[in-house]
Design a protein around this motif. Structure first.
Motif, PDB file in Angstrom:
ATOM      1  N   LYS A 268      50.962 -17.402 -49.456  1.00 49.38           N
ATOM      2  CA  LYS A 268      49.971 -18.369 -49.927  1.00 49.38           C
ATOM      3  C   LYS A 268      50.596 -19.759 -50.080  1.00 49.38           C
ATOM      4  CE  LYS A 268      46.804 -15.357 -52.513  1.00 49.38           C
ATOM      5  NZ  LYS A 268      46.219 -15.078 -53.863  1.00 49.38           N
ATOM      6  N   VAL A 269      51.799 -19.795 -50.669  1.00 50.29           N
ATOM      7  CA  VAL A 269      52.478 -21.084 -50.854  1.00 50.29           C
ATOM      8  C   VAL A 269      52.836 -21.684 -49.501  1.00 50.29           C
ATOM      9  CG1 VAL A 269      54.476 -22.253 -51.845  1.00 50.29           C
ATOM     10  CG2 VAL A 269      53.383 -20.402 -53.108  1.00 50.29           C
ATOM     11  N   LEU A 270      53.331 -20.846 -48.590  1.00 47.12           N
ATOM     12  CA  LEU A 270      53.692 -21.325 -47.255  1.00 47.12           C
ATOM     13  C   LEU A 270      52.476 -21.910 -46.541  1.00 47.12           C
ATOM     14  CD1 LEU A 270      55.782 -21.504 -44.934  1.00 47.12           C
ATOM     15  CD2 LEU A 270      55.032 -19.223 -44.228  1.00 47.12           C
ATOM     16  N   SER A 271      51.353 -21.209 -46.580  1.00 46.63           N
ATOM     17  CA  SER A 271      50.135 -21.710 -45.940  1.00 46.63           C
ATOM     18  C   SER A 271      49.699 -23.033 -46.543  1.00 46.63           C
ATOM     19  CB  SER A 271      49.012 -20.679 -46.090  1.00 46.63           C
ATOM     20  OG  SER A 271      49.331 -19.464 -45.439  1.00 46.63           O
ATOM     21  N   SER A 272      49.820 -23.156 -47.868  1.00 52.04           N
ATOM     22  CA  SER A 272      49.413 -24.387 -48.547  1.00 52.04           C
ATOM     23  C   SER A 272      50.323 -25.545 -48.178  1.00 52.04           C
ATOM     24  CB  SER A 272      49.409 -24.163 -50.066  1.00 52.04           C
ATOM     25  OG  SER A 272      48.443 -23.194 -50.421  1.00 52.04           O
ATOM     26  N   ARG A 273      51.631 -25.268 -48.014  1.00 53.83           N
ATOM     27  CA  ARG A 273      52.560 -26.331 -47.606  1.00 53.83           C
ATOM     28  C   ARG A 273      52.260 -26.799 -46.185  1.00 53.83           C
ATOM     29  NH1 ARG A 273      58.574 -24.508 -49.795  1.00 53.83           N
ATOM     30  NH2 ARG A 273      58.136 -24.664 -52.032  1.00 53.83           N
ATOM     31  N   ILE A 274      51.980 -25.859 -45.305  1.00 54.15           N
ATOM     32  CA  ILE A 274      51.668 -26.233 -43.920  1.00 54.15           C
ATOM     33  C   ILE A 274      50.360 -27.010 -43.862  1.00 54.15           C
ATOM     34  CG2 ILE A 274      51.062 -25.312 -41.649  1.00 54.15           C
ATOM     35  CD1 ILE A 274      53.031 -23.017 -42.200  1.00 54.15           C
ATOM     36  N   LEU A 275      49.356 -26.566 -44.636  1.00 54.71           N
ATOM     37  CA  LEU A 275      48.084 -27.296 -44.700  1.00 54.71           C
ATOM     38  C   LEU A 275      48.302 -28.713 -45.192  1.00 54.71           C
ATOM     39  CD1 LEU A 275      44.969 -27.465 -44.674  1.00 54.71           C
ATOM     40  CD2 LEU A 275      44.994 -26.517 -46.984  1.00 54.71           C
ATOM     41  N   ALA A 276      49.096 -28.873 -46.269  1.00 60.53           N
ATOM     42  CA  ALA A 276      49.351 -30.205 -46.828  1.00 60.53           C
ATOM     43  C   ALA A 276      50.085 -31.092 -45.820  1.00 60.53           C
ATOM     44  CB  ALA A 276      50.156 -30.084 -48.118  1.00 60.53           C
TER      45      ALA A 276
END
Length: 358
Positions: A268-276
């Motif tokens: 979840k954190v990885l996906s959020s970092r890539i999205l950001a």
């Protein structure tokens, strides 16, 4: 203030004419319908406002013409009620003209990392975390630890938390950047004021439709947890480190005893970092010509100074200074958050795209 109503009506008429054409291609039709529906809502709201303003003028004129105290009081009460309604309608119009920032309703991952200043910077990172915990509690948000790395004095080298609730990202998105503290460290024996920093990153929680990650692009490592968590975490390889090879993004999670839960949280954190990162890249591309990167949340941008000797906090984005740092550190962030949101609203107004071609 938007005032190009004649041009907007003309655009609406043009879009409607285009929609009746049988030659309009499918994907183009969807875009035109979406734009026409938005303009229709804006024009309808403008008509409601015009009607309300006419009613207010009429009510005030009647109040001036009467000599009856009871009627005068009644007109005054009605006028006050109508003006309150007008404010509501104008805010609704603003929301249509200048929509809320993308992902404003999302939950967030809040990351705080100690910067320059060694152990004092780590203690400051811990103080910032407490400040956000207090603010989250005040707003009725849920606060959950994801990952943390302590120092021997009780500070944080790095801490990641998940905050869920109503409009979390909309409220905290402008917290991203470098936070600077000026104070006498606990380890300072001569009473000298030191300057330290911590970096805050606010990531909107990604959803499945936002980011596609190829499993073959990931390297997953399992290791033994360290720090708080009891004997169990120190005897099993429950901690997870995930590396996204194309971007080099690395996320570690060891807060849960379950290896499966740690992996799910890390993803979840990885996906959020890539999205950001994708959003930041898009923003820079869009802003290259407009030069509107003020308050963009650039992580290298010094956004706020906390001066303990003077009990002063200064937000450099909103250009606001408050002489109540003690209260701010207890979560009283509303004045700063409100000022930042007002600035964001002004920026959105300056780059309104309603009249731009579809």
């Amino acid at each position: 203030m938007f005032d190009q109503w004649d041009e907007l009506q003309q655009l609406y008429d043009t879009l409607n004419q285009e929609l009746v054409s049988q030659d309009l291609e499918g994907s183009r039709r969807v875009k035109v319908q979406k734009k026409a529906a938005l303009i229709s809502s804006v024009l309808e709201k403008k008509a409601e406002i015009d009607q309300m303003q006419a009613m207010i003028v009429d009510t005030k004129d009647q109040a001036k013409q009467t000599t009856d105290p009871e009627l005068s009081a009644m007109f005054a009460e009605e006028s006050e009620s109508l003006e309150k309604g007008l404010v509501v309608l104008q805010n609704e119009l603003d929301d249509l003209l200048y929509p809320a920032e993308e992902f404003a309703d999302r939950a967030i991952f809040l990351e705080i990392r100690a910067g320059a200043g060694g152990k004092e910077a780590a203690l400051f990172a811990a103080d910032l975390l407490k400040m956000y915990i207090y603010y989250a509690a005040k707003r009725g948000w849920r606060f959950e630890m994801v990952s943390e790395s302590y120092t021997d004095l009780g500070g944080f080298k790095e801490v990641i938390v998940n905050i869920t609730g109503k409009k979390v990202f909309g409220a905290l998105r402008h917290e991203s950047g470098v936070h600077r503290v000026q104070r006498v460290p606990e380890t300072e024996t001569q009473g000298r004021v030191h300057t330290s920093t911590a970096t805050v990153v606010v990531l909107p929680e990604a959803q499945e439709i936002d980011v596609t990650i190829n499993p073959s692009d990931l390297r997953v490592d399992y290791f033994r947890s360290s720090g708080a968590g009891g004997q169990h975490v120190n005897t099993t390889d429950s901690a997870v480190r995930i590396t996204h090879i194309p971007t080099g993004t690395v996320v570690s999670c060891q807060d849960e005893r379950s290896q499966h839960k740690n992996k799910a949280t890390a993803m979840k954190v990885l996906s959020s970092r890539i999205l950001a990162a994708n959003q930041e890249k898009l923003l820079k591309e869009q802003s290259r010509d407009r030069k509107l990167l003020i308050g963009s949340g650039d992580r290298s941008e010094k956004i706020r100074t906390y001066n303990y000797p003077q009990n002063r906090v200064t937000d450099h984005q909103a250009d606001i200074t408050l002489k109540k740092l003690d209260m701010v550190m207890l979560g009283e962030l509303d004045e700063i958050i409100d000022a930042l949101q007002m600035l964001a609203r002004q920026n959105r107004q300056s780059e309104s795209s309603l009249l731009e071609p579809v």
